[in-house]
Write a protein that holds these residues in place. Structure first.
Motif, PDB file in Angstrom:
ATOM      1  N   THR A 130       0.836  -1.208   0.000  1.00 47.50           N
ATOM      2  CA  THR A 130       0.000   0.000   0.000  1.00 47.50           C
ATOM      3  C   THR A 130       0.868   1.254   0.000  1.00 47.50           C
ATOM      4  O   THR A 130       2.033   1.232   0.383  1.00 47.50           O
ATOM      5  N   ALA A 131       0.258   2.375  -0.442  1.00 44.50           N
ATOM      6  CA  ALA A 131       0.941   3.668  -0.446  1.00 44.50           C
ATOM      7  C   ALA A 131      -0.110   4.772  -0.421  1.00 44.50           C
ATOM      8  O   ALA A 131      -1.297   4.525  -0.597  1.00 44.50           O
ATOM      9  N   TRP A 132       0.331   6.004  -0.212  1.00 52.70           N
ATOM     10  CA  TRP A 132      -0.548   7.173  -0.263  1.00 52.70           C
ATOM     11  C   TRP A 132      -1.835   6.952   0.515  1.00 52.70           C
ATOM     12  O   TRP A 132      -2.935   6.951  -0.042  1.00 52.70           O
ATOM     13  N   ILE A 133      -1.692   6.747   1.809  1.00 50.70           N
ATOM     14  CA  ILE A 133      -2.860   6.511   2.663  1.00 50.70           C
ATOM     15  C   ILE A 133      -3.194   7.780   3.430  1.00 50.70           C
ATOM     16  O   ILE A 133      -2.314   8.426   3.997  1.00 50.70           O
ATOM     17  N   GLY A 134      -4.473   8.135   3.435  1.00 49.61           N
ATOM     18  CA  GLY A 134      -4.897   9.311   4.183  1.00 49.61           C
ATOM     19  C   GLY A 134      -6.309   9.169   4.690  1.00 49.61           C
ATOM     20  O   GLY A 134      -7.094   8.340   4.208  1.00 49.61           O
TER      21      GLY A 134
END
Length: 328
Positions: free
Chosen positions: A94-98
């Protein structure tokens, strides 16, 4: 006299220089910017704390045809949002989690190598997590901007002449596939920990000769399998309002709108997706007024845009790397 305020013009120039070539020697950056080597080194160290500066190696998922790329939107009860976001952030895929939508939605991108991996993430682990109300998964079809192309490339922090002087030398053509092999893993892991690790440090981490490390790293970068990127917070520079946009464009205008988004200074990421909307973008603005002007003027003026859903990020949980959140 050197400024003591983090986020001034020189800091922004140094970050822009690192986005162009994250492994550039401080001496080269200093020469182009007209300051001393010590000033660049001091500013680099200082930016690590308030701006969260990190230089890290990144596996370029978009370069591997064997990977599927997904955007996940997980609607959940507010009391479970942080735990869900942090559980996703710990996953290497996963990446770019907000947190968006006032803390009731977790948004992230995920890269899966097989149908089993996708089923495990989308149908296995997440639905059994407490507090989840709804999961929407959109496959990413084409990236218009992002990845190796950093947001500061469009900032104007450096003049065109400075950018040209700091850009890395063109890489030789590499006809091989963009694949990181098992033998490459120690090298990639070392760069993921520190993208500016020296060649002697990489030699020690891999057990390979320095010449072999240099040669293989150049091959991985030239093939598109790996790049070295810069992670930092935009807040100290006055850009405190990151927002995710889900955009619906008329099918005939999809590519034109995506290409236009890639040129907008506010856009840090843009891609075509499956689902009810067919484009996703992350825009970085100074405040709500700046966001309004962007939506009503620049984005609203694009022919073919039919609908826009905007979701301000309440908090970023993971960008390139994950550092556990410590509550206030």
């Amino acid at each position: 006299m050197e400024s003591n305020a983090v986020g001034d013009a020189l800091d922004l120039q140094i970050l822009h220089a690192l986005e162009l070539d994250a492994r550039a020697p401080f001496s080269r950056i200093a020469t182009v910017l007209g300051v001393s080597d010590q000033t660049v080194a001091r500013r680099f160290r200082r930016l690590r704390s308030p701006a969260g500066l990190r230089v890290v190696g990144v596996r370029c998922a978009a370069a591997e045809d064997s990977l599927d790329h997904w955007l996940l939107r997980v609607r959940c009860a507010p009391e479970g949002a942080t735990a869900i976001a942090e559980a996703l952030a710990k996953r290497p895929d996963t990446a770019w989690i907000g947190l968006t939508s006032g803390g009731t939605e977790v948004t992230c991108t995920a890269n899966v190598r097989s149908r089993d991996d996708a089923d495990d993430l989308l149908l296995g682990k997440l639905p059994r997590t407490p507090h989840i109300v709804d999961i929407r998964a959109h496959q990413l079809l084409h990236r218009f901007y992002g990845g190796p192309s950093g947001w500061l490339h469009k900032s104007g922090a450096l003049s065109p002449e400075q950018s040209a002087a700091l850009a890395p030398a063109p890489l030789p053509d590499h006809p091989g596939p963009a694949v990181i092999t098992a033998e490459d893993e120690p090298l990639v892991a070392a760069l993921e920990a520190d993208g500016r690790a020296t060649y002697p440090e990489l030699q020690k981490a891999t057990g390979r000769s320095e010449s072999a490390v240099k040669r293989r790293m150049a091959q991985l970068v030239a093939s598109g399998a790996l790049y070295v990127d810069v992670e930092f917070d935009a807040d100290p520079f006055g850009f405190r309002h990151p927002t995710m946009l889900c955009i619906t464009a008329a099918p005939r205008a999809l590519n034109a709108v995506g290409e236009a988004l890639a040129t907008h200074p506010e856009v840090a990421y843009a891609a075509a997706t499956t689902g009810p909307s067919n484009l996703v973008a992350v825009v970085i603005t100074r405040d709500t007024g700046h966001l309004y002007r962007y939506l009503s003027e620049r984005l609203g003026g694009l022919e073919g845009v039919e609908h826009v859903e905007s979701m301000p990020f309440l908090r970023r949980v993971k960008q390139l790397t994950y550092r556990p959140f410590r509550g206030h």
